[in-house]
Design a protein around this motif. Structure first.
Motif, PDB file in Angstrom:
ATOM      1  N   LYS A   1     -30.579 -43.249   9.853  1.00  0.00           N
ATOM      2  CA  LYS A   1     -30.137 -43.912   8.407  1.00  0.00           C
ATOM      3  C   LYS A   1     -29.435 -45.379   8.671  1.00  0.00           C
ATOM      4  CE  LYS A   1     -31.055 -40.454   4.938  1.00  0.00           C
ATOM      5  NZ  LYS A   1     -30.379 -39.827   3.901  1.00  0.00           N
ATOM      6  N   ASP A   2     -28.593 -45.519  10.151  1.00  0.00           N
ATOM      7  CA  ASP A   2     -27.741 -46.175  10.832  1.00  0.00           C
ATOM      8  C   ASP A   2     -27.855 -46.488  11.934  1.00  0.00           C
ATOM      9  OD1 ASP A   2     -27.553 -43.949  12.246  1.00  0.00           O
ATOM     10  OD2 ASP A   2     -25.583 -42.691  11.885  1.00  0.00           O
ATOM     11  N   SER A   3     -29.206 -47.089  12.046  1.00  0.00           N
ATOM     12  CA  SER A   3     -29.790 -47.813  13.636  1.00  0.00           C
ATOM     13  C   SER A   3     -29.362 -46.861  14.552  1.00  0.00           C
ATOM     14  CB  SER A   3     -28.650 -48.903  13.528  1.00  0.00           C
ATOM     15  OG  SER A   3     -29.548 -50.076  12.640  1.00  0.00           O
ATOM     16  N   PHE A   4     -29.386 -45.582  14.886  1.00  0.00           N
ATOM     17  CA  PHE A   4     -30.273 -45.493  16.011  1.00  0.00           C
ATOM     18  C   PHE A   4     -28.674 -44.498  16.054  1.00  0.00           C
ATOM     19  CE2 PHE A   4     -34.228 -46.205  15.573  1.00  0.00           C
ATOM     20  CZ  PHE A   4     -34.748 -44.975  15.207  1.00  0.00           C
ATOM     21  N   GLN A   5     -27.499 -44.555  15.281  1.00  0.00           N
ATOM     22  CA  GLN A   5     -26.185 -44.053  15.622  1.00  0.00           C
ATOM     23  C   GLN A   5     -26.339 -42.628  16.154  1.00  0.00           C
ATOM     24  OE1 GLN A   5     -23.204 -46.128  17.631  1.00  0.00           O
ATOM     25  NE2 GLN A   5     -25.469 -47.241  17.000  1.00  0.00           N
ATOM     26  N   THR A   6     -27.019 -41.610  14.526  1.00  0.00           N
ATOM     27  CA  THR A   6     -27.408 -41.023  14.472  1.00  0.00           C
ATOM     28  C   THR A   6     -29.151 -40.491  14.060  1.00  0.00           C
ATOM     29  OG1 THR A   6     -27.023 -40.159  11.862  1.00  0.00           O
ATOM     30  CG2 THR A   6     -25.280 -39.675  13.546  1.00  0.00           C
ATOM     31  N   GLU A   7     -29.381 -39.346  14.611  1.00  0.00           N
ATOM     32  CA  GLU A   7     -30.880 -39.030  14.442  1.00  0.00           C
ATOM     33  C   GLU A   7     -31.330 -37.976  14.036  1.00  0.00           C
ATOM     34  OE1 GLU A   7     -33.036 -39.803  18.071  1.00  0.00           O
ATOM     35  OE2 GLU A   7     -31.611 -38.049  19.073  1.00  0.00           O
ATOM     36  N   GLU A   8     -32.617 -37.786  12.622  1.00  0.00           N
ATOM     37  CA  GLU A   8     -33.664 -36.615  12.438  1.00  0.00           C
ATOM     38  C   GLU A   8     -34.227 -36.102  13.134  1.00  0.00           C
ATOM     39  OE1 GLU A   8     -31.859 -34.911  10.295  1.00  0.00           O
ATOM     40  OE2 GLU A   8     -30.221 -36.298   9.620  1.00  0.00           O
ATOM     41  N   LYS A   9     -34.629 -35.559  13.337  1.00  0.00           N
ATOM     42  CA  LYS A   9     -36.168 -35.510  14.494  1.00  0.00           C
ATOM     43  C   LYS A   9     -37.567 -35.248  12.703  1.00  0.00           C
ATOM     44  CE  LYS A   9     -36.885 -31.659  16.048  1.00  0.00           C
ATOM     45  NZ  LYS A   9     -36.983 -29.525  16.365  1.00  0.00           N
ATOM     46  N   ALA A  10     -38.347 -36.125  13.089  1.00  0.00           N
ATOM     47  CA  ALA A  10     -38.938 -36.184  12.295  1.00  0.00           C
ATOM     48  C   ALA A  10     -39.729 -34.886  11.596  1.00  0.00           C
ATOM     49  CB  ALA A  10     -39.816 -37.077  12.680  1.00  0.00           C
ATOM     50  N   GLY A  11     -40.103 -35.404  10.597  1.00  0.00           N
ATOM     51  CA  GLY A  11     -41.424 -34.087   9.811  1.00  0.00           C
ATOM     52  C   GLY A  11     -42.957 -33.688  10.586  1.00  0.00           C
ATOM     53  N   TYR A  12     -42.977 -33.485  10.166  1.00  0.00           N
ATOM     54  CA  TYR A  12     -45.086 -32.838  11.052  1.00  0.00           C
ATOM     55  C   TYR A  12     -45.861 -33.980  10.181  1.00  0.00           C
ATOM     56  CZ  TYR A  12     -49.325 -30.399  11.578  1.00  0.00           C
ATOM     57  OH  TYR A  12     -50.468 -29.921  11.728  1.00  0.00           O
ATOM     58  N   ASN A  13     -45.666 -33.746   9.157  1.00  0.00           N
ATOM     59  CA  ASN A  13     -46.107 -35.312   8.997  1.00  0.00           C
ATOM     60  C   ASN A  13     -46.036 -36.139   9.195  1.00  0.00           C
ATOM     61  OD1 ASN A  13     -47.847 -33.205   7.009  1.00  0.00           O
ATOM     62  ND2 ASN A  13     -47.021 -33.749   5.452  1.00  0.00           N
ATOM     63  N   GLU A  14     -44.872 -36.557   9.221  1.00  0.00           N
ATOM     64  CA  GLU A  14     -44.331 -37.850  10.190  1.00  0.00           C
ATOM     65  C   GLU A  14     -44.727 -37.844  11.532  1.00  0.00           C
ATOM     66  OE1 GLU A  14     -40.677 -39.039   8.590  1.00  0.00           O
ATOM     67  OE2 GLU A  14     -40.801 -36.407   8.873  1.00  0.00           O
ATOM     68  N   VAL A  15     -44.720 -37.410  12.480  1.00  0.00           N
ATOM     69  CA  VAL A  15     -45.764 -36.922  13.700  1.00  0.00           C
ATOM     70  C   VAL A  15     -46.965 -36.906  14.120  1.00  0.00           C
ATOM     71  CG1 VAL A  15     -45.117 -35.464  16.218  1.00  0.00           C
ATOM     72  CG2 VAL A  15     -43.109 -35.975  14.346  1.00  0.00           C
ATOM     73  N   MET A  16     -47.011 -36.392  13.178  1.00  0.00           N
ATOM     74  CA  MET A  16     -48.808 -36.338  14.034  1.00  0.00           C
ATOM     75  C   MET A  16     -49.149 -37.410  12.946  1.00  0.00           C
ATOM     76  SD  MET A  16     -48.866 -33.626  15.021  1.00  0.00           S
ATOM     77  CE  MET A  16     -50.911 -32.594  15.131  1.00  0.00           C
ATOM     78  N   THR A  17     -49.306 -38.326  12.420  1.00  0.00           N
ATOM     79  CA  THR A  17     -49.392 -39.394  11.893  1.00  0.00           C
ATOM     80  C   THR A  17     -49.150 -40.230  13.397  1.00  0.00           C
ATOM     81  OG1 THR A  17     -49.117 -38.973   9.641  1.00  0.00           O
ATOM     82  CG2 THR A  17     -50.180 -41.076  10.732  1.00  0.00           C
ATOM     83  N   ILE A  18     -48.381 -40.269  12.680  1.00  0.00           N
ATOM     84  CA  ILE A  18     -47.901 -41.254  13.868  1.00  0.00           C
ATOM     85  C   ILE A  18     -47.985 -41.460  15.366  1.00  0.00           C
ATOM     86  CG2 ILE A  18     -45.997 -42.091  15.655  1.00  0.00           C
ATOM     87  CD1 ILE A  18     -43.693 -42.123  13.232  1.00  0.00           C
ATOM     88  N   TYR A  19     -48.258 -40.693  16.205  1.00  0.00           N
ATOM     89  CA  TYR A  19     -49.275 -40.148  17.359  1.00  0.00           C
ATOM     90  C   TYR A  19     -51.078 -39.860  17.146  1.00  0.00           C
ATOM     91  CZ  TYR A  19     -45.286 -36.921  19.503  1.00  0.00           C
ATOM     92  OH  TYR A  19     -44.771 -36.565  20.136  1.00  0.00           O
ATOM     93  N   ASP A  20     -51.325 -39.939  16.377  1.00  0.00           N
ATOM     94  CA  ASP A  20     -52.978 -40.286  16.034  1.00  0.00           C
ATOM     95  C   ASP A  20     -52.891 -41.637  15.708  1.00  0.00           C
ATOM     96  OD1 ASP A  20     -55.287 -38.811  15.619  1.00  0.00           O
ATOM     97  OD2 ASP A  20     -55.649 -39.321  13.568  1.00  0.00           O
ATOM     98  N   VAL A  21     -52.398 -42.721  15.188  1.00  0.00           N
ATOM     99  CA  VAL A  21     -52.357 -43.471  14.708  1.00  0.00           C
ATOM    100  C   VAL A  21     -52.532 -44.384  16.981  1.00  0.00           C
ATOM    101  CG1 VAL A  21     -51.593 -46.255  14.665  1.00  0.00           C
ATOM    102  CG2 VAL A  21     -52.602 -44.246  13.296  1.00  0.00           C
ATOM    103  N   LEU A  22     -51.334 -44.093  17.204  1.00  0.00           N
ATOM    104  CA  LEU A  22     -51.317 -44.129  19.113  1.00  0.00           C
ATOM    105  C   LEU A  22     -52.043 -44.434  19.758  1.00  0.00           C
ATOM    106  CD1 LEU A  22     -46.780 -44.406  19.184  1.00  0.00           C
ATOM    107  CD2 LEU A  22     -48.379 -46.464  18.109  1.00  0.00           C
ATOM    108  N   CYS A  23     -52.389 -42.868  20.215  1.00  0.00           N
ATOM    109  CA  CYS A  23     -53.235 -42.269  20.637  1.00  0.00           C
ATOM    110  C   CYS A  23     -54.731 -42.548  20.811  1.00  0.00           C
ATOM    111  CB  CYS A  23     -52.739 -41.286  20.957  1.00  0.00           C
ATOM    112  SG  CYS A  23     -51.230 -40.402  21.509  1.00  0.00           S
ATOM    113  N   TYR A  24     -55.560 -42.520  19.665  1.00  0.00           N
ATOM    114  CA  TYR A  24     -56.696 -42.453  18.723  1.00  0.00           C
ATOM    115  C   TYR A  24     -57.663 -43.411  18.127  1.00  0.00           C
ATOM    116  CZ  TYR A  24     -55.406 -37.716  20.472  1.00  0.00           C
ATOM    117  OH  TYR A  24     -54.605 -36.090  21.616  1.00  0.00           O
ATOM    118  N   SER A  25     -56.779 -44.295  18.047  1.00  0.00           N
ATOM    119  CA  SER A  25     -56.971 -45.160  17.190  1.00  0.00           C
ATOM    120  C   SER A  25     -57.651 -45.877  18.140  1.00  0.00           C
ATOM    121  CB  SER A  25     -56.652 -46.654  16.908  1.00  0.00           C
ATOM    122  OG  SER A  25     -55.281 -47.030  17.783  1.00  0.00           O
TER     123      SER A  25
END
Length: 206
Positions: free
Chosen positions: A64-88
């Motif tokens: 929320k703050d330009s990565f001064q702090t960060e949150e781990k992405a959830g399952y749905n987010e991670v799996m969608t991002i990986y799928d698009v980047l790797c398998y499109s």
């Protein structure tokens, strides 16, 4: 115990996919989707948030703050991002033709199939909340459309939009939620991943 097992299984699948991600050509991902990057991270926008993927570990996070702090992405987010980047598909591109997500020719059944209660449940949740739903769509930089009590074009990714149309219930019909996607969306992600992505988008709106 079951909850702990589910969480650990999700984490295991995320870690497995991170390992898969590291086997793919990251420079090709950058070129293909015009991604911002530096030596340590790739950056990608998904459902209104900016994420970064660690180029050495594959870990996905958001901030929320330009990565001064960060949150781990959830399952749905991670799996969608990986799928698009790797398998499109290598030369994936939009058809610029909208189709109802339930009518995709590759869909033979499952949660998004015609006749399921996936959208009915979401429609019931938004019933009586049209102003709040419109504000939520605006918060995700949605582009307002006609046809529907609430209708917006939203970006799953900057290169991959969808359309949400919602009608409130009346004395004759229940609340109705419709999702339209580009005809070529399955060139960008698997059908199962599309469910993850739409679920995440609806949760963001909720």
């Amino acid at each position: 115990m079951m909850a702990e097992k589910k969480i650990s299984n999700y984490e295991k699948m995320k870690n497995d996919m991170a390992d898969v991600f590291l086997k793919y050509d990251q420079e090709e991902m950058i070129r293909k989707f015009s991604l911002e990057s530096n030596q340590k991270y790739l950056f990608i926008h998904f459902a209104g948030k900016k994420y970064r993927i660690h180029r050495s570990t594959g870990a996905v996070s958001w901030s929320k703050d330009s990565f001064q702090t960060e949150e781990k992405a959830g399952y749905n987010e991670v799996m969608t991002i990986y799928d698009v980047l790797c398998y499109s598909e290598k030369n994936c591109c939009l058809a610029n033709e909208w189709v109802n997500v339930g009518s995709l020719s590759a869909v033979q059944g499952g949660t998004l199939a015609k006749g399921s209660n996936f959208f009915q449940n979401a429609g019931e949740y938004f019933d009586g909340k049209t102003e709040a739903l419109a504000r939520a769509c605006e918060a995700l930089q949605g582009r307002k459309l006609n046809k529907g009590d609430v209708a917006y074009e939203l970006d799953l990714f900057p290169f991959l939009p969808l359309i949400l149309r919602f009608w409130e219930s009346d004395e004759d019909f229940p609340a109705s939620l419709q999702i339209l996607v580009d005809k070529n969306i399955l060139d960008y992600m698997h059908y199962e991943t599309l469910m993850f992505a739409i679920t995440h988008m609806l949760n963001c709106l909720k």
